[in-house]
Design an enzyme around this catalytic site. Structure first.
Site, PDB file in Angstrom:
ATOM      1  N   GLU A   1       0.843  -1.191   0.000  1.00  0.00           N
ATOM      2  CA  GLU A   1       0.000   0.000   0.000  1.00  0.00           C
ATOM      3  C   GLU A   1       0.881   1.245   0.000  1.00  0.00           C
ATOM      4  OE1 GLU A   1      -3.477  -0.598   2.217  1.00  0.00           O
ATOM      5  OE2 GLU A   1      -4.325   1.330   1.691  1.00  0.00           O
TER       6      GLU A   1
ATOM      7  N   GLU B   1      -2.064   0.967  13.287  1.00  0.00           N
ATOM      8  CA  GLU B   1      -3.234   1.321  12.483  1.00  0.00           C
ATOM      9  C   GLU B   1      -4.527   1.063  13.247  1.00  0.00           C
ATOM     10  OE1 GLU B   1      -3.641  -1.004   8.887  1.00  0.00           O
ATOM     11  OE2 GLU B   1      -4.966   0.520   8.026  1.00  0.00           O
TER      12      GLU B   1
END
Ligand code: BGC
Length: 932
Positions: free
Chosen positions: A454, A727
């Protein structure tokens, strides 16, 4: 006559290079400087700039008090022109000496300055082939005075001149929206060129241009051919100027880099390449009008960490722990191995069951491998990739010694500008984690994460983190560049891609909180740096976004319906549906519309456009009215009754009456109590909840939330050994297993956005005017800390606030840089003090000292608020088996907060269908503790 010290740190735009600043991209760079010390009476009334260019010297005097981003005072720079600048200041009858000289040199400001052309290898360097090296040999005369190399590439490039590395940048030219803006770099190569034959070689890698980007396996987003643009310009003492650029006469060969990819890693054959394939190059068509000079610092190696431990995993693998989750690569020294032997280095952020935990990397292979040359000593390290890791697994060597392994930390080389410390080591570790999270995710683009497939410029993430980022590091040039990309990628209808640079195809036209990066990031930068020019530049982009979402909202001014990411990663959301938050997405979206419209109005006012300012202020007012009408009860409840909706309604003034605000603040505090002081907000609520609690009179509840260490909370990760911000609140579960969600990074800065509250409120150092020209010092001491301090290198110089509590006294120290003033709210004093530059100290009665007893006629709420009592209640309730943990206890009590504390035990035991066992025992344990 008093004294004012000579200015220091003369700066050009937002460039933070050590002197000289090469290759600046504007002909009129704005100037800033710091006045390190001055008598209290000094106020700058004028400044003088001395400019030395091409042997002439002029001094320009300007009678204003400004010292940050003042206009270039003289004739514009021409391309390549170098100017030496000194500054001195005067005021209140004092005049400083001249600053040390600082030199700025213009880059190639016009497209016509480029005589070089992009070249690409003809036969070599195709997709999947080894990385190519492009090469030119040339003769130079003696007497070289200056030599500059201007370079950029489609792909990554790494230049060597006569066998020596050009510059200390890595991953050049970095990542921008290549279709619109491609950065070139300027290098001083005076020391590298030589009389006679010279050899310039440039290795090209796939990088962001041609490597893999995004989770769908796509690569070559920008094109499938690597290309180089390089122009060497040499000036000799007899005035000769020699220009050599990439052209069809360069040659190509294959390097030993057999494969390179940012996600997957690098495969290198170190054996001498006897069978070097040579090839030719050709000029390729490429638009030179896209070329831009850097606004911020390049990516560099910023630190090298030794291995903390080398050990064997349960499966027998050799693992290295660097003690810190970081971004970069492993450097390994090997000795006397056989030629052709293969060494493999794999990376991971965490261990699971004692082995590398690679599942969170998804499809990113994050593997570097080497075929050894067989030399007595070989140093193995890649340069065309990077990894996010704390652990590495090394195979292919009989033995790995800790002293032979290092972690090379790589990132945008931002100047550190912010520090925080407190009396609580866990809190300080958390803050350190925020800093590392920023270091790892500011790799030329502000990314979500640095490790999995990502690593993209997610707009929402930086939107919430920008205030913290701007405090910790000088982010102005870095983010200004990114915002130029954002504006360039904005669609004609004003919508903003979810990631910038945009490399994903999203079916989502607009997401609140993500697209609002267009408005809120420039506003933060203006607040923190005072850069009006940046705001003016971004204003069309800001307006376009607000016009777009106002259009989506329509006549009723409510942005409702459609898919929203919303309060992303609310801890109660299912692990595979992070958007299913408690907060109603319409409330979040409409709240952002109000906030963004308001900010555009304010920005237009700064830019001096009263009509536009008034238009967006009116829009903001209409959205606020609509919000209140549709989502807020007359009493102050907000639709969906989740912490995040109260946080944004309070932080962004969306509640019309004082009564509603009061009740909403109380309700928010009760929701925090009901969660047992565990966090229950996602990306949207997390950066706002502390300000909302503090501003509504619930500072103590905010501190309880901050110091919670159960799961989920900020400190939970710290107790689990985290060295970066995660996260997910529970990226690692309490039992040490990795969260089953497929999206799970251990290095994501978004939830670390609370650090801004630590700086502004806990320590008490905030900007009250753009660029910290006025400071707002309003520390908020609490009994959970005996000391806290924050220091920030503001555009005016170092500002600092430090407080300490001891023996019933609060001691406060405030440092105000020259050029700034401060309003200081000393706790307990009715009126704030206004002070000028210098160091100031105060003493006051410690506002947090009293360890008050629980009041008689206490309510259940009072018991939760009384930390010591509450702790005992929870301990007793758990030990007697009435509840499992604090969160369960708080949840049981949430509907009894107003009840007398005498009912607390029964309320706790009220576990439908009946009364929990252990109630009697709990009564026996607690009766003495709880007042009747
Ligand atoms: C990213 C986030 C991002 C989100 C939005 C994730 O994959 O890592 O940080 O903001 O997607 O959809």
């Amino acid at each position: 006559m008093g004294h004012v010290a000579a200015p220091t740190a003369v700066r050009f735009e937002h460039r933070t290079d050590e002197d000289p600043v090469l290759g600046i991209g504007t002909a009129t760079p704005r100037l800033s400087w710091i006045v390190p010390a001055a008598d209290a009476a000094f106020i700058q009334e004028a400044y003088e700039v001395e400019l030395t260019r091409a042997g002439t010297c002029e001094v320009i005097r300007v009678t204003v008090g400004d010292q940050v981003l003042v206009p270039w005072p003289a004739a514009p720079l021409s391309s390549r022109e170098s100017v030496r600048v000194r500054v001195r200041v005067s005021g209140a009858g004092m005049r400083s000496a001249w600053s040390d000289p600082a030199t700025v040199e213009a880059g190639l400001l016009r497209t016509e300055d480029w005589t070089a052309r992009f070249i690409s290898p003809r036969e070599l360097g195709k997709l999947g082939a080894p990385a190519p090296v492009l090469r030119s040999t040339f003769d130079l005369p003696g007497g070289v005075v200056t030599a500059r190399l201007y370079a950029t590439a489609h792909g990554l490039y790494e230049a060597t001149l006569n066998g020596r590395r050009v510059g200390d940048q890595v991953l050049a030219p970095g990542w921008t929206s290549y279709g619109h803006r491609l950065r070139y770099q300027t290098y001083d190569v005076t020391e590298l060129v030589r009389e006679g034959g010279n050899d310039l070689e440039v290795l090209l890698g796939n990088g962001w241009y041609r490597g893999r980007l995004g989770w769908d396996g796509r690569h070559a987003h920008y094109g499938d051919r690597l290309a180089l643009l390089a122009q060497l310009e040499v000036t000799t003492s007899d005035g000769q100027v020699i220009r050599l650029g990439t052209d069809a006469f360069w040659t190509a060969r294959e390097s030993g880099v057999l494969a390179d990819d940012l996600y997957d890693g690098q495969r290198t054959d170190l054996r001498p390449r006897a069978d070097d394939r040579a090839g030719t190059v050709e000029v390729v068509d490429a638009d030179l009008a896209r070329l831009v000079a850097p606004d911020g610092p390049p990516v560099r190696v910023t630190q090298v960490l030794p291995a903390a431990a080398v050990f064997s995993s349960p499966s027998g693998a050799t693992l290295v722990d660097f003690g810190q989750n970081l971004v970069g690569w492993v450097r390994l020294r090997v000795r006397d191995q056989a030629p052709g032997q293969e060494v493999v280095v794999r990376h991971a952020e965490v261990l699971e069951d004692g082995e590398l935990g690679v599942r969170p990397l998804r499809t990113a292979k994050a593997t570097d491998s080497y075929r050894l040359a067989g030399a007595p000593l070989e140093v193995l390290e890649p340069s065309l990739t990077f990894h996010g890791f704390r652990y590495a697994e090394i195979s292919g060597l009989p033995e790995v010694r800790a002293e032979d392994v290092e972690a090379v930390v790589v990132g945008s080389d931002l100047r550190r500008t912010g520090w925080f410390s407190s009396s609580n080591p866990q809190l300080d570790r958390f803050h350190e984690n925020v800093v590392w999270g920023m270091r790892g995710n500011f790799v030329d683009v502000p990314t979500d994460c640095p490790q999995r497939d990502e690593r993209l410029g997610w707009t929402g993430d930086i939107q919430v983190f920008a205030p913290t980022a701007s405090f910790l590091f000088d982010s102005a040039g870095f983010l200004s560049s990114w915002l130029a990309d954002l504006a360039a990628e904005q669609r004609p209808d004003g919508s903003v891609p979810l990631v910038v640079p945009n490399v994903i195809e999203s079916p989502l036209p607009a997401a609140a909180a993500w697209g609002d990066a267009a408005t809120l990031v420039p506003w933060v930068l203006y607040q923190r740096t005072g850069d009006v020019g940046l705001l003016e530049r971004q204003l069309p982009s800001m307006r376009a976004w607000v016009d777009y979402i106002a259009g989506l909202a329509g006549a009723d001014r409510l942005w409702t319906g459609g898919f929203q990411l919303g309060d992303w990663l609310d801890p109660t959301a299912p692990h595979d549906a992070p958007f299913e938050a408690q907060a109603d997405p319409d409330v979040v979206a409409t709240g952002y519309l109000a906030r963004s419209a308001e900010v555009v109005g304010l920005a237009a006012a700064v830019a001096g456009d009263a009509d536009v300012a008034e238009k967006y202020a009116r829009l903001a007012g209409e959205v606020r009215d609509a919000f209140a009408r549709e989502f807020v009860t007359p009493g102050g409840r907000v639709l969906s009754d989740a912490p995040t909706v109260y946080a944004l309604a309070l932080a962004w003034a969306l509640l019309p009456t004082a009564d509603q605000r009061h009740h909403a603040g109380d309700r928010l505090a009760d929701l925090v109590r009901a969660s047992g002081f565990r966090i229950s907000t996602g990306f949207v609520g997390t950066p706002l909840i502390m300000d909302a609690l503090t501003g509504s009179g619930h500072l103590d509840v905010a501190y309880r939330l901050m110091f919670q260490s159960g799961c989920p909370s900020w400190l939970y990760a710290v107790t689990m050994g985290a060295t970066t911000v995660w996260e997910r609140w529970d990226a690692m579960l309490p039992d040490g297993q990795i969260n089953p969600g497929q999206m799970n990074s251990f290095n994501h800065y978004a939830l670390g956005a609370v650090a801004d509250w630590l700086h502004r409120t806990v320590a008490g150092l905030a900007p009250a005017a753009p660029g910290y020209r006025e400071l707002l010092v309003r520390p908020a001491p609490d009994r959970s800390l005996t000391a806290a301090s924050a220091r920030h290198r503001t555009p005016y110089g170092d500002a600092e606030v430090a407080w300490q509590r001891s023996e019933g006294r609060l001691r406060l120290r405030v440092v105000v840089p020259v050029g700034a003033t401060a309003t200081v709210h000393v706790p307990g004093r009715p009126e704030p003090a206004r002070v000028g530059h210098g160091t100031h100290t105060w003493q006051a009665a410690d506002p947090a000292a009293a360890n008050r007893p629980l009041r008689t006629q206490a309510t259940v709420r009072d018991v939760l608020d009384h930390e010591d009592t509450w702790r005992q209640v929870v301990a007793a309730a758990v030990e007697t088996g009435v509840v499992g943990d604090e969160a369960e206890a708080a949840a049981r009590l949430q509907v009894f907060l107003d009840a007398p504390s005498s009912r607390l035990v029964d309320a706790l035991a009220l576990a439908p269908p009946g009364l929990a066992k252990g109630r009697k025992a709990l009564h026996a344990r607690l009766d003495h503790l709880l007042p009747p």
